[in-house]
Design a protein around this motif. Structure first.
Motif, mmCIF file in Angstrom:
data_model
loop_
_atom_site.group_PDB
_atom_site.id
_atom_site.type_symbol
_atom_site.label_atom_id
_atom_site.label_comp_id
_atom_site.label_asym_id
_atom_site.label_seq_id
_atom_site.Cartn_x
_atom_site.Cartn_y
_atom_site.Cartn_z
ATOM 1 N N ASN A 1 45.631 35.590 51.062
ATOM 2 C CA ASN A 1 45.745 34.146 50.855
ATOM 3 C C ASN A 1 44.596 33.509 50.081
ATOM 4 N N TYR A 2 43.755 34.323 49.448
ATOM 5 C CA TYR A 2 42.677 33.751 48.638
ATOM 6 C C TYR A 2 43.252 33.007 47.442
ATOM 7 N N THR A 3 42.624 31.875 47.117
ATOM 8 C CA THR A 3 42.999 31.180 45.886
ATOM 9 C C THR A 3 42.473 32.000 44.707
ATOM 10 N N ASN A 4 42.934 31.658 43.504
ATOM 11 C CA ASN A 4 42.433 32.349 42.317
ATOM 12 C C ASN A 4 40.922 32.212 42.194
ATOM 13 N N ASP A 5 40.399 31.006 42.453
ATOM 14 C CA ASP A 5 38.954 30.781 42.357
ATOM 15 C C ASP A 5 38.194 31.597 43.396
ATOM 16 N N GLU A 6 38.690 31.622 44.625
ATOM 17 C CA GLU A 6 38.038 32.406 45.673
ATOM 18 C C GLU A 6 38.064 33.893 45.331
ATOM 19 N N ALA A 7 39.216 34.358 44.876
ATOM 20 C CA ALA A 7 39.355 35.771 44.523
ATOM 21 C C ALA A 7 38.416 36.142 43.382
ATOM 22 N N GLU A 8 38.320 35.295 42.383
ATOM 23 C CA GLU A 8 37.435 35.562 41.247
ATOM 24 C C GLU A 8 35.974 35.630 41.694
ATOM 25 N N GLU A 9 35.589 34.735 42.585
ATOM 26 C CA GLU A 9 34.221 34.733 43.093
ATOM 27 C C GLU A 9 33.934 36.003 43.900
ATOM 28 N N ILE A 10 34.889 36.425 44.693
ATOM 29 C CA ILE A 10 34.733 37.654 45.479
ATOM 30 C C ILE A 10 34.628 38.861 44.562
ATOM 31 N N ILE A 11 35.463 38.918 43.549
ATOM 32 C CA ILE A 11 35.432 40.027 42.599
ATOM 33 C C ILE A 11 34.088 40.060 41.873
ATOM 34 N N ASP A 12 33.598 38.901 41.445
ATOM 35 C CA ASP A 12 32.282 38.838 40.793
ATOM 36 C C ASP A 12 31.184 39.357 41.714
ATOM 37 N N THR A 13 31.236 38.950 42.982
ATOM 38 C CA THR A 13 30.228 39.381 43.949
ATOM 39 C C THR A 13 30.303 40.886 44.183
ATOM 40 N N LEU A 14 31.512 41.409 44.340
ATOM 41 C CA LEU A 14 31.677 42.848 44.518
ATOM 42 C C LEU A 14 31.147 43.623 43.314
ATOM 43 N N GLU A 15 31.397 43.104 42.134
ATOM 44 C CA GLU A 15 30.937 43.746 40.912
ATOM 45 C C GLU A 15 29.406 43.772 40.857
ATOM 46 N N GLN A 16 28.781 42.649 41.187
ATOM 47 C CA GLN A 16 27.314 42.581 41.194
ATOM 48 C C GLN A 16 26.726 43.526 42.239
ATOM 49 N N MET A 17 27.330 43.571 43.423
ATOM 50 C CA MET A 17 26.858 44.479 44.466
ATOM 51 C C MET A 17 26.991 45.936 44.030
ATOM 52 N N THR A 18 28.077 46.248 43.373
ATOM 53 C CA THR A 18 28.306 47.608 42.893
ATOM 54 C C THR A 18 27.237 48.010 41.889
ATOM 55 N N ILE A 19 26.891 47.109 40.991
ATOM 56 C CA ILE A 19 25.861 47.393 39.990
ATOM 57 C C ILE A 19 24.520 47.636 40.668
ATOM 58 N N VAL A 20 24.158 46.787 41.632
ATOM 59 C CA VAL A 20 22.893 46.952 42.355
ATOM 60 C C VAL A 20 22.864 48.292 43.082
ATOM 61 N N LEU A 21 23.940 48.616 43.779
ATOM 62 C CA LEU A 21 23.991 49.876 44.519
ATOM 63 C C LEU A 21 23.932 51.084 43.589
ATOM 64 N N PHE A 22 24.593 50.996 42.449
ATOM 65 C CA PHE A 22 24.564 52.109 41.504
ATOM 66 C C PHE A 22 23.166 52.297 40.920
ATOM 67 N N LYS A 23 22.485 51.200 40.605
ATOM 68 C CA LYS A 23 21.114 51.297 40.100
ATOM 69 C C LYS A 23 20.179 51.886 41.148
ATOM 70 N N LEU A 24 20.370 51.505 42.401
ATOM 71 C CA LEU A 24 19.579 52.065 43.489
ATOM 72 C C LEU A 24 19.851 53.558 43.629
ATOM 73 N N TYR A 25 21.097 53.935 43.541
ATOM 74 C CA TYR A 25 21.471 55.352 43.594
ATOM 75 C C TYR A 25 20.786 56.127 42.466
#
Length: 64
Positions: free
Chosen positions: A27-51
């Motif tokens: 039930n996420y709105t498009n804006d909420e979903a986009e924000e979540i996707i952006d956050t997941l993407e940023q977290m993934t980049i941080v975790l990959f750099k740490l790895y």
């Protein structure tokens, strides 16, 4: 990372429809979903750099 950059690097960005396919995310709105996707993407980049950093340290310790 923009979707165009991701495609050039061989990455596929999670779509809003894919996010909504997960239980609890329907039930996420498009804006909420986009924000979540952006956050997941940023977290993934941080975790990959740490790895990568940890892998580099591990390789240097093995060579010593």
């Amino acid at each position: 990372m923009s979707e165009d950059v991701g495609k050039r690097m061989g990455y596929k960005r999670l779509s809003i429809e894919e996010l909504r396919s997960f239980k609890g995310c329907e039930n996420y709105t498009n804006d909420e979903a986009e924000e979540i996707i952006d956050t997941l993407e940023q977290m993934t980049i941080v975790l990959f750099k740490l790895y990568q950093k940890n892998k580099k340290i591990e390789n240097n310790e093995q060579q010593s």
